[in-house]
Design an enzyme around this catalytic site. Sequence first.
Site, PDB file in Angstrom:
ATOM      1  N   LYS A 111     104.112  57.492   2.285  1.00 18.00           N
ATOM      2  CA  LYS A 111     102.743  57.033   2.388  1.00 18.00           C
ATOM      3  C   LYS A 111     101.980  57.206   1.093  1.00 18.00           C
ATOM      4  CE  LYS A 111     102.655  55.335   6.926  1.00 18.00           C
ATOM      5  NZ  LYS A 111     103.121  54.231   6.985  1.00 18.00           N
ATOM      6  N   LYS A 194     114.056  48.576   8.739  1.00 13.98           N
ATOM      7  CA  LYS A 194     113.953  48.728  10.092  1.00 13.98           C
ATOM      8  C   LYS A 194     112.756  47.493  10.269  1.00 13.98           C
ATOM      9  CE  LYS A 194     109.939  51.671  10.716  1.00 13.98           C
ATOM     10  NZ  LYS A 194     109.161  52.522  11.740  1.00 13.98           N
ATOM     11  N   LYS A 197     105.733  47.218  11.419  1.00 14.07           N
ATOM     12  CA  LYS A 197     104.603  46.051  11.038  1.00 14.07           C
ATOM     13  C   LYS A 197     104.116  46.053   9.438  1.00 14.07           C
ATOM     14  CE  LYS A 197     102.397  48.976  13.854  1.00 14.07           C
ATOM     15  NZ  LYS A 197     102.590  49.418  15.434  1.00 14.07           N
TER      16      LYS A 197
HETATM   17  P1  ADP Z   1     105.711  50.572  12.792  1.00 10.65           P
HETATM   18  O1  ADP Z   1     106.785  51.064  12.024  1.00 10.65           O
HETATM   19  O2  ADP Z   1     105.759  49.247  13.231  1.00 10.65           O
HETATM   20  O3  ADP Z   1     104.282  50.912  12.362  1.00 10.65           O
HETATM   21  P2  ADP Z   1     105.254  52.938  14.622  1.00 10.65           P
HETATM   22  O4  ADP Z   1     105.375  53.756  13.487  1.00 10.65           O
HETATM   23  O5  ADP Z   1     103.824  52.559  15.109  1.00 10.65           O
HETATM   24  O6  ADP Z   1     105.640  51.279  14.292  1.00 10.65           O
HETATM   25  O7  ADP Z   1     106.144  53.286  15.610  1.00 10.65           O
HETATM   26  C1  ADP Z   1     105.697  53.502  17.212  1.00 10.65           C
HETATM   27  C2  ADP Z   1     107.226  53.822  18.014  1.00 10.65           C
HETATM   28  O8  ADP Z   1     108.184  52.878  18.021  1.00 10.65           O
HETATM   29  C3  ADP Z   1     107.692  55.191  17.378  1.00 10.65           C
HETATM   30  O9  ADP Z   1     108.212  55.833  18.455  1.00 10.65           O
HETATM   31  C4  ADP Z   1     108.766  54.805  16.594  1.00 10.65           C
HETATM   32  O10 ADP Z   1     109.784  55.477  16.363  1.00 10.65           O
HETATM   33  C5  ADP Z   1     109.159  53.270  17.295  1.00 10.65           C
HETATM   34  N1  ADP Z   1     109.804  52.364  16.335  1.00 10.65           N
HETATM   35  C6  ADP Z   1     109.029  51.454  15.496  1.00 10.65           C
HETATM   36  N2  ADP Z   1     109.836  50.614  14.728  1.00 10.65           N
HETATM   37  C7  ADP Z   1     111.076  50.949  15.211  1.00 10.65           C
HETATM   38  C8  ADP Z   1     112.294  50.214  14.977  1.00 10.65           C
HETATM   39  N3  ADP Z   1     112.472  49.438  13.990  1.00 10.65           N
HETATM   40  N4  ADP Z   1     113.524  50.994  15.591  1.00 10.65           N
HETATM   41  C9  ADP Z   1     113.352  51.776  16.439  1.00 10.65           C
HETATM   42  N5  ADP Z   1     112.228  52.547  16.828  1.00 10.65           N
HETATM   43  C10 ADP Z   1     111.150  51.896  16.336  1.00 10.65           C
END
Ligand code: ADP
Length: 329
Positions: A111, A194, A197
């Site tokens: 970040k 992965k 968002k």
């Molecule tokens: P993003 O990466 O899209 O911003 P978040 O960080 O808000 O998503 O993640 C929210 C939850 O979803 C967390 O528990 C995170 O581990 C899970 N998560 C997000 N993306 C993935 C992914 N591609 N595979 C597995 N778990 C995920």
Amino acid sequence: MEKVVSGIRPTGNLHLGNYFGAVKSFVAMQDQYQCMFFIADWHSLTTHPKPGDIQNSVRTILAEYLACGIDPVKAPIYVQSDVRETLELYLYLNMNCYLGELERVTTFKEKARQQPDNVNAGLLTYPTLMAADILQHRAAKVPVGKDQEQNMEMARRCARRFNNIYGVEFFPEPQNFYFSDKALKVPGLDGSGKMGKSTGNCIYLRDDDKTITKKVMKAVTDSGPTEPNSEKPEVIENLFTFLRIASTPDTYQYFDEKWNDCSIRYGDLKKQIAQDLCAIVAPIRERIEQFSADTATLDRIARDGAEVARQSARATIDEVRRIIGFRII
Ligand code: ADP
Ligand code: TRP
């Protein structure tokens, strides 16, 4: 009964990474554990200092939680900022966390690189706020995806350190919980790491069948296997990950055999994935629409959830104050 807590930041709509990585586990756990789920709106300030219409972002994700099957009667849902008690624990935990260890957290480094003009203290202490979210309920299990492993390690460290410093056995060390046998990383369909968002490679729970199919059909592949039983390159392994999480074991085996004897047709594989994903997403999407329309119910669920969460947090904070030596007010 063991306690479970987890949350997601309201920085966008839920996607398949969130669903398979975290929310599906939440839903599976609510019958066996004492669960609480929350919307981490304070955490979103670390990256989005002006959150815009936060009330609506919160309602959006709340409707999505419900649509995925979280039942607020079994598992209260609350908004992080409705529970001010968390902040007191956040302060105590910060006193026992060190700059060096916080700076070493990969998500902080990432970040800091992404937003060099806003390397704020909230970003640095993101893991201690997360630890406070968890420890305030003395939760034993936390369903999250693979990317949260390091934050979870910090939460355990906070618990251990508090217990050691004050000579108590107060906080249990919270464990990551995975729906399947190991941590799941839902891949992006663009061949990169992965689904997330910030990378713009998501299939959302709000996407209609046509959009989902289009996204899957555009997924990156290679020119195909040339030798029987060869190892799958990452982009192909990613597609098989979708088969593993969204299709039946028979379907997985069918395409795995096709891969192994080099007769696989990626078009067919993608069609199958699209079809199976649509079957999972369509009913969720319909329920999102229903829940979103009823804001009064959404607000009531969040208010009721906050009540439960505040009580649980207050009991912990009172005990923490007593352990450290402060008056109970
Ligand atoms: P993003 O990466 O899209 O911003 P978040 O960080 O808000 O998503 O993640 C929210 C939850 O979803 C967390 O528990 C995170 O581990 C899970 N998560 C997000 N993306 C993935 C992914 N591609 N595979 C597995 N778990 C995920
Ligand atoms: N860090 C988590 C994420 O990015 C969100 C989160 C905040 C969380 N506090 C938590 C998850 C407590 C589990 C438990 O998705």
